[in-house]
Design an enzyme around this catalytic site. Structure first.
Site, PDB file in Angstrom:
ATOM      1  N   ASP A   1      -3.419   4.264  -1.960  1.00  0.00           N
ATOM      2  CA  ASP A   1      -4.341   4.711  -0.899  1.00  0.00           C
ATOM      3  C   ASP A   1      -4.292   6.232  -0.798  1.00  0.00           C
ATOM      4  O   ASP A   1      -3.684   6.787   0.105  1.00  0.00           O
ATOM      5  CB  ASP A   1      -3.907   4.033   0.413  1.00  0.00           C
TER       6      ASP A   1
ATOM      7  N   ARG B   1       3.170  -0.827  10.742  1.00  0.00           N
ATOM      8  CA  ARG B   1       4.236  -0.852  11.748  1.00  0.00           C
ATOM      9  C   ARG B   1       4.570  -2.204  12.359  1.00  0.00           C
ATOM     10  O   ARG B   1       5.757  -2.462  12.602  1.00  0.00           O
ATOM     11  CB  ARG B   1       3.938   0.211  12.822  1.00  0.00           C
TER      12      ARG B   1
ATOM     13  N   LYS C   1      -7.299   8.022  -1.196  1.00  0.00           N
ATOM     14  CA  LYS C   1      -8.631   8.403  -0.696  1.00  0.00           C
ATOM     15  C   LYS C   1      -9.186   9.624  -1.430  1.00  0.00           C
ATOM     16  O   LYS C   1      -9.463  10.666  -0.826  1.00  0.00           O
ATOM     17  CB  LYS C   1      -8.582   8.699   0.808  1.00  0.00           C
TER      18      LYS C   1
ATOM     19  N   LYS D   1       0.849  -1.195   0.000  1.00  0.00           N
ATOM     20  CA  LYS D   1       0.000   0.000   0.000  1.00  0.00           C
ATOM     21  C   LYS D   1       0.882   1.243   0.000  1.00  0.00           C
ATOM     22  O   LYS D   1       1.768   1.399   0.845  1.00  0.00           O
ATOM     23  CB  LYS D   1      -0.899   0.004   1.239  1.00  0.00           C
TER      24      LYS D   1
ATOM     25  N   THR E   1     -11.290   5.615  10.583  1.00  0.00           N
ATOM     26  CA  THR E   1     -11.288   4.940  11.890  1.00  0.00           C
ATOM     27  C   THR E   1     -10.851   5.881  13.005  1.00  0.00           C
ATOM     28  O   THR E   1     -11.014   5.572  14.172  1.00  0.00           O
ATOM     29  CB  THR E   1     -10.391   3.684  11.870  1.00  0.00           C
TER      30      THR E   1
ATOM     31  N   ASP F   1     -13.536  14.392  -4.361  1.00  0.00           N
ATOM     32  CA  ASP F   1     -13.610  15.650  -5.113  1.00  0.00           C
ATOM     33  C   ASP F   1     -14.840  15.573  -6.016  1.00  0.00           C
ATOM     34  O   ASP F   1     -15.630  14.624  -5.897  1.00  0.00           O
ATOM     35  CB  ASP F   1     -12.290  15.817  -5.924  1.00  0.00           C
TER      36      ASP F   1
HETATM   37  O1  C5P Z   1       1.091   0.801  11.040  1.00  0.00           O
HETATM   38  P1  C5P Z   1      -0.327   0.340  10.942  1.00  0.00           P
HETATM   39  O2  C5P Z   1      -0.457  -1.179  10.869  1.00  0.00           O
HETATM   40  O3  C5P Z   1      -1.212   0.956  11.994  1.00  0.00           O
HETATM   41  O4  C5P Z   1      -0.784   0.872   9.508  1.00  0.00           O
HETATM   42  C1  C5P Z   1      -2.117   0.852   9.084  1.00  0.00           C
HETATM   43  C2  C5P Z   1      -2.201   1.506   7.736  1.00  0.00           C
HETATM   44  O5  C5P Z   1      -3.567   1.563   7.351  1.00  0.00           O
HETATM   45  C3  C5P Z   1      -1.693   2.945   7.681  1.00  0.00           C
HETATM   46  O6  C5P Z   1      -1.164   3.143   6.369  1.00  0.00           O
HETATM   47  C4  C5P Z   1      -2.937   3.774   7.864  1.00  0.00           C
HETATM   48  O7  C5P Z   1      -2.844   5.034   7.236  1.00  0.00           O
HETATM   49  C5  C5P Z   1      -3.957   2.913   7.136  1.00  0.00           C
HETATM   50  N1  C5P Z   1      -5.328   3.136   7.516  1.00  0.00           N
HETATM   51  C6  C5P Z   1      -5.786   3.035   8.819  1.00  0.00           C
HETATM   52  N2  C5P Z   1      -7.103   3.265   9.094  1.00  0.00           N
HETATM   53  C7  C5P Z   1      -7.944   3.565   8.100  1.00  0.00           C
HETATM   54  C8  C5P Z   1      -7.509   3.648   6.782  1.00  0.00           C
HETATM   55  C9  C5P Z   1      -6.172   3.433   6.531  1.00  0.00           C
HETATM   56  O8  C5P Z   1      -5.023   2.727   9.725  1.00  0.00           O
HETATM   57  N3  C5P Z   1      -9.220   3.735   8.360  1.00  0.00           N
END
Ligand code: C5P
Length: 242
Positions: free
Chosen positions: A58, A215, A60, A31, A122, A63
């Site tokens: 990603d 992460r 999003k 992603k 979220t 517009d």
């Molecule tokens: O590091 P982590 O596992 O928390 O990464 C989650 C990924 O998913 C990040 O790129 C974050 O921007 C993305 N994301 C999220 N919640 C959302 C949409 C995307 O955590 N609702």
């Protein structure tokens, strides 16, 4: 492990390529979000797609329909496998996105990307939604926007793992649900800024189609080992698939 997508939330293309080289063949795709895209532009997308990687762009998009259609057409020309828009942009905007993906893919003789929708971020709480004028429980708004996305012809939604079972029962088996917020189990890190989390196995059991993990893998001392542990957990939750 097809269902495991890695969030390349890193500041440089060099770091993204290093991680992709390390994880290629063990995960289902990568992603690229606004941080990496803003720093490196479409070149980093092309670098990965030309190596055969599945890329979820990603950004999003949100517009007017014409602008979103043109952005989705550009993403399709880059060869991305999945792209997303905000469902709150409305039916016409979502239909324009899907139409642009299909038309561009047809014209260029390539597969159309999956077009999925963000329902409610979220990070939003009921209080934050109310501030923005939607005074309803978060899950009601998520459900409403998931159905709107499905009716507009989108392929799926991004959702919190804790909302996944509600969306799965509302939208049926063919609709893709992509869940970030994976923590616990084999994803052995702190929660960071994620609140409404589930384990990888829990998200799959709730009906997720794909998991986005950042992460717990990219910040692990050994990202490959961390990815393999989560893939093992997924395999155990999906005995009939690989
Ligand atoms: O590091 P982590 O596992 O928390 O990464 C989650 C990924 O998913 C990040 O790129 C974050 O921007 C993305 N994301 C999220 N919640 C959302 C949409 C995307 O955590 N609702």
């Amino acid at each position: 492990m097809d269902q495991l997508l890695i969030a390349l939330d890193v500041p440089t293309g060099a770091e993204a390529v290093r991680l992709a080289d390390l994880l290629r063949g063990r995960v289902g795709g990568f992603k690229i979000g606004s941080q990496l895209f803003t720093a490196e532009g479409p070149a980093i997308v092309r670098t990965l797609t030309t190596r055969g990687d599945r890329v979820f762009l990603d950004l999003k998009f949100h517009d007017i329909p014409n602008t979103v259609a043109n952005a989705v057409a550009a993403a399709t020309s880059l060869g991305v496998w999945m792209v997303n828009v905000h469902a709150s942009g409305g039916t016409k905007m979502m239909q324009a996105a899907v139409g642009a993906a299909r038309n561009t893919a047809n014209a260029e003789g390539r597969p159309a990307p999956l077009v999925i929708a963000v329902t409610v971020l979220t990070s939003m709480t009921a209080a934050a939604m109310s501030e923005a004028g939607a005074s309803v429980p978060v899950i009601d708004q998520v459900s409403r926007l998931a159905r709107l996305a499905q009716e507009a012809g989108l392929d799926g939604v991004v959702a919190s793992p804790q909302d996944t079972s509600v969306i799965r029962s509302l939208c049926g088996p063919g609709f893709s649900i992509v869940t970030p917020g994976i923590r616990g189990g084999a994803a052995v890190t702190s929660k960071d800024d994620q609140e409404r989390t589930l384990t990888a196995a829990g998200a799959i059991a709730a009906g997720a189609s794909y998991l986005v993990v950042g992460r717990p893998i990219i910040a692990a001392p050994d990202p490959r080992e961390a990815a393999e542990k989560i893939a093992d957990e997924l395999r155990a939750a999906l005995p009939s698939q690989s």
